[in-house]
Scaffold this motif. Structure first.
Motif, PDB file in Angstrom:
ATOM      1  N   UNK A  41       0.808  -1.221   0.000  1.00 14.67           N
ATOM      2  CA  UNK A  41       0.000   0.000   0.000  1.00 14.67           C
ATOM      3  C   UNK A  41       0.841   1.270   0.000  1.00 14.67           C
ATOM      4  N   UNK A  42       2.128   1.173  -0.299  1.00 14.84           N
ATOM      5  CA  UNK A  42       2.929   2.361  -0.558  1.00 14.84           C
ATOM      6  C   UNK A  42       3.510   2.245  -1.959  1.00 14.84           C
ATOM      7  N   UNK A  43       3.846   3.388  -2.525  1.00  9.26           N
ATOM      8  CA  UNK A  43       4.343   3.405  -3.903  1.00  9.26           C
ATOM      9  C   UNK A  43       5.348   4.536  -4.065  1.00  9.26           C
ATOM     10  N   UNK A  44       6.093   4.466  -5.166  1.00  4.79           N
ATOM     11  CA  UNK A  44       7.007   5.538  -5.532  1.00  4.79           C
ATOM     12  C   UNK A  44       6.287   6.523  -6.440  1.00  4.79           C
ATOM     13  N   UNK A  45       6.603   7.799  -6.266  1.00  5.23           N
ATOM     14  CA  UNK A  45       6.041   8.850  -7.115  1.00  5.23           C
ATOM     15  C   UNK A  45       7.120   9.910  -7.324  1.00  5.23           C
ATOM     16  N   UNK A  46       7.188  10.466  -8.537  1.00  8.99           N
ATOM     17  CA  UNK A  46       8.130  11.539  -8.845  1.00  8.99           C
ATOM     18  C   UNK A  46       7.418  12.860  -8.586  1.00  8.99           C
ATOM     19  N   UNK A  47       7.848  13.572  -7.550  1.00 11.16           N
ATOM     20  CA  UNK A  47       7.145  14.767  -7.077  1.00 11.16           C
ATOM     21  C   UNK A  47       7.981  16.007  -7.374  1.00 11.16           C
ATOM     22  N   UNK A  48       7.380  16.967  -8.074  1.00 13.41           N
ATOM     23  CA  UNK A  48       8.069  18.217  -8.381  1.00 13.41           C
ATOM     24  C   UNK A  48       7.850  19.204  -7.247  1.00 13.41           C
ATOM     25  N   UNK A  49       8.958  19.674  -6.647  1.00  6.17           N
ATOM     26  CA  UNK A  49       8.887  20.629  -5.542  1.00  6.17           C
ATOM     27  C   UNK A  49       9.177  22.056  -5.987  1.00  6.17           C
ATOM     28  N   UNK A  50       9.801  22.197  -7.129  1.00  5.07           N
ATOM     29  CA  UNK A  50      10.155  23.513  -7.647  1.00  5.07           C
ATOM     30  C   UNK A  50      10.908  23.330  -8.946  1.00  5.07           C
ATOM     31  N   UNK A  51      11.258  24.422  -9.595  1.00  4.59           N
ATOM     32  CA  UNK A  51      11.971  24.333 -10.867  1.00  4.59           C
ATOM     33  C   UNK A  51      13.251  23.510 -10.696  1.00  4.59           C
ATOM     34  N   UNK A  52      13.352  22.432 -11.476  1.00  8.90           N
ATOM     35  CA  UNK A  52      14.529  21.579 -11.430  1.00  8.90           C
ATOM     36  C   UNK A  52      14.631  20.698 -10.204  1.00  8.90           C
ATOM     37  N   UNK A  53      13.628  20.691  -9.344  1.00 13.02           N
ATOM     38  CA  UNK A  53      13.675  19.941  -8.089  1.00 13.02           C
ATOM     39  C   UNK A  53      12.621  18.832  -8.101  1.00 13.02           C
ATOM     40  N   UNK A  54      12.991  17.687  -8.669  1.00 14.40           N
ATOM     41  CA  UNK A  54      12.095  16.527  -8.753  1.00 14.40           C
ATOM     42  C   UNK A  54      12.624  15.444  -7.829  1.00 14.40           C
ATOM     43  N   UNK A  55      11.772  14.959  -6.938  1.00 15.73           N
ATOM     44  CA  UNK A  55      12.189  13.957  -5.955  1.00 15.73           C
ATOM     45  C   UNK A  55      11.295  12.724  -6.049  1.00 15.73           C
ATOM     46  N   UNK A  56      11.920  11.557  -6.066  1.00 12.62           N
ATOM     47  CA  UNK A  56      11.153  10.311  -6.027  1.00 12.62           C
ATOM     48  C   UNK A  56      10.892   9.986  -4.571  1.00 12.62           C
ATOM     49  N   UNK A  57       9.616   9.983  -4.202  1.00 14.37           N
ATOM     50  CA  UNK A  57       9.212   9.831  -2.810  1.00 14.37           C
ATOM     51  C   UNK A  57       8.246   8.654  -2.661  1.00 14.37           C
ATOM     52  N   UNK A  58       8.048   8.260  -1.423  1.00 13.90           N
ATOM     53  CA  UNK A  58       7.075   7.223  -1.110  1.00 13.90           C
ATOM     54  C   UNK A  58       5.751   7.870  -0.719  1.00 13.90           C
ATOM     55  N   UNK A  59       4.684   7.384  -1.315  1.00 14.22           N
ATOM     56  CA  UNK A  59       3.346   7.859  -1.013  1.00 14.22           C
ATOM     57  C   UNK A  59       2.423   6.661  -0.810  1.00 14.22           C
ATOM     58  N   UNK A  60       1.291   6.909  -0.200  1.00 14.32           N
ATOM     59  CA  UNK A  60       0.290   5.848  -0.056  1.00 14.32           C
ATOM     60  C   UNK A  60      -0.341   5.562  -1.415  1.00 14.32           C
ATOM     61  N   UNK A  61      -0.582   4.307  -1.695  1.00 17.48           N
ATOM     62  CA  UNK A  61      -1.293   3.946  -2.916  1.00 17.48           C
ATOM     63  C   UNK A  61      -2.736   4.437  -2.793  1.00 17.48           C
ATOM     64  N   UNK A  62      -3.224   5.187  -3.769  1.00 11.72           N
ATOM     65  CA  UNK A  62      -4.611   5.680  -3.667  1.00 11.72           C
ATOM     66  C   UNK A  62      -5.608   4.540  -3.800  1.00 11.72           C
ATOM     67  N   UNK A  63      -6.778   4.770  -3.302  1.00  8.42           N
ATOM     68  CA  UNK A  63      -7.858   3.784  -3.435  1.00  8.42           C
ATOM     69  C   UNK A  63      -8.880   4.293  -4.442  1.00  8.42           C
ATOM     70  N   UNK A  64      -9.478   3.364  -5.152  1.00 13.03           N
ATOM     71  CA  UNK A  64     -10.502   3.722  -6.125  1.00 13.03           C
ATOM     72  C   UNK A  64     -11.814   3.963  -5.404  1.00 13.03           C
ATOM     73  N   UNK A  65     -12.285   5.188  -5.431  1.00 15.57           N
ATOM     74  CA  UNK A  65     -13.569   5.513  -4.809  1.00 15.57           C
ATOM     75  C   UNK A  65     -14.680   5.253  -5.815  1.00 15.57           C
ATOM     76  N   UNK A  66     -15.901   5.596  -5.468  1.00 12.76           N
ATOM     77  CA  UNK A  66     -17.041   5.346  -6.348  1.00 12.76           C
ATOM     78  C   UNK A  66     -16.822   6.003  -7.708  1.00 12.76           C
ATOM     79  N   UNK A  67     -17.009   5.213  -8.759  1.00 14.43           N
ATOM     80  CA  UNK A  67     -16.854   5.722 -10.116  1.00 14.43           C
ATOM     81  C   UNK A  67     -15.424   5.750 -10.616  1.00 14.43           C
ATOM     82  N   UNK A  68     -14.481   5.255  -9.800  1.00 14.47           N
ATOM     83  CA  UNK A  68     -13.070   5.317 -10.176  1.00 14.47           C
ATOM     84  C   UNK A  68     -12.480   3.928 -10.415  1.00 14.47           C
ATOM     85  N   UNK A  69     -11.316   3.936 -11.083  1.00 12.72           N
ATOM     86  CA  UNK A  69     -10.520   2.727 -11.277  1.00 12.72           C
ATOM     87  C   UNK A  69      -9.105   3.030 -10.813  1.00 12.72           C
TER      88      UNK A  69
END
Length: 339
Positions: free
Chosen positions: A3-31
């Protein structure tokens, strides 16, 4: 599933960090998608390089990427189970579906919606992404995973030609042999253009154009005397807009597909008035995905030839740096190998 995943998160110009985030859940109407590949677009490059794209500024950390392909791994309530396991492309611009523009079919102009990968809305540069099921389109069978995201710019090309009122038998000029320009040229040929010419200052991109069947691929200074009924400006360069205006016949139509900078007001527009050249804008797409998918299924458009580099998610900053340098045609990021 972890239930955790990697994501490339932009914090500012030229500042991209690969971070750990929670895996999202599919709510009603979503996949929930296991994101396969994400194609990098000019807007991603602007956010990465400048911290903004046009008038939209990065104000908080966000995940980029709106050209998204993947596999459905879970569905929320109100979504058919048969969607699970399917390979899909995401239509990233999410309209409100209720305003007058949406109900008139011009949902690409909706002022109440949002677009995945356009801050503050997170996009696809992550291992998993929860998406409204209404935004998903099944990809053609057999299409390589790295090419699936290019169905999104192909939908842009379909919409752009529709906006110019293109009809079979007409002659077409495409200025700019980037991904969208190459796709516009292919769609024009597939739809029965009498003659398609594409121009660019980059010889390597002209070689790609010839490889996908656009034989008339020239540098701008080789277009003297060219006259066409439809011009599609796909580069965003003011000089290309001048070239397009000069090449369009009286009573013809010129579509603005690339994002034109503000200094375009210095372009030579007097011929537009004198010769009644229709100048139209083309923004994203409205109903373009089904036709884009059909063109690929019929073998009329080559998406695979556009891909020139692929990077794993942990090297997303390197991928954006490469795309920022204008090298190649289409750079993709592979976010997860889950199949």
């Amino acid at each position: 599933m972890n239930r955790t995943m990697s994501a490339a998160v932009l914090h500012g110009a030229g500042d991209l960090r690969v971070e750990q985030r929670a895996v999202p859940r599919a709510s009603a109407g979503q996949a929930l998608l296991a994101v396969g590949h994400v194609g990098l677009c000019g807007s991603d490059v602007h956010y990465y390089r400048d911290g903004r794209n046009g008038n939209n500024e990065l104000r908080a950390p966000a995940v980029l990427g709106h050209e998204i392909g993947g596999r459905v791994v879970e569905v929320g309530p109100e979504v058919p189970d048969e969607l699970v396991g399917g390979t899909v492309v995401v239509e990233p611009a999410v309209p409100c579906r209720h305003c007058s523009l949406c109900t008139a079919g011009r949902y690409n102009l909706c002022g109440n919606g949002h677009c995945l990968g356009s801050p503050p809305s997170d996009g696809g540069l992550a291992e998993y992404l929860a998406v409204d099921a209404a935004q998903l389109h099944r990809a053609p069978e057999g299409l390589p995973a790295a090419a699936v995201p290019s169905l999104e710019p192909l939908a842009v090309a379909v919409h752009a030609l529709r906006r110019t009122g293109f009809a079979p038998g007409q002659s077409v000029l495409v200025t700019g042999a980037g991904p969208v320009g190459l796709l516009v040229a292919q769609v024009a040929l597939a739809w029965g253009a009498r003659r398609v010419t594409i121009s660019d200052v980059d010889e390597s991109r002209l070689e790609v154009a010839r490889a996908v069947g656009v034989e008339r691929a020239f540098r701008p200074d080789e277009l003297d005397g060219l006259r066409v009924e439809r011009t599609l400006e796909c580069s965003g360069a003011v000089s290309a807009l001048d070239t397009g205006v000069a090449a369009t016949v009286p009573g013809g139509r010129l579509g603005l597909v690339g994002t034109v900078p503000d200094e375009a007001v210095r372009a030579r527009l007097a011929p537009v008035q004198r010769y009644e050249i229709d100048l139209v804008g083309a923004f994203r797409y409205a109903g373009g995905f089904p036709e884009a998918i059909r063109l690929v299924e019929d073998g009329a458009v080559d998406l695979v030839a556009l891909g020139t580099a692929n990077y794993p998610l942990e090297r997303a900053a390197e991928a954006l740096g490469r795309a920022s340098g204008g090298t190649g045609v289409k750079t993709t990021v592979e976010c997860t190998t889950e199949r």
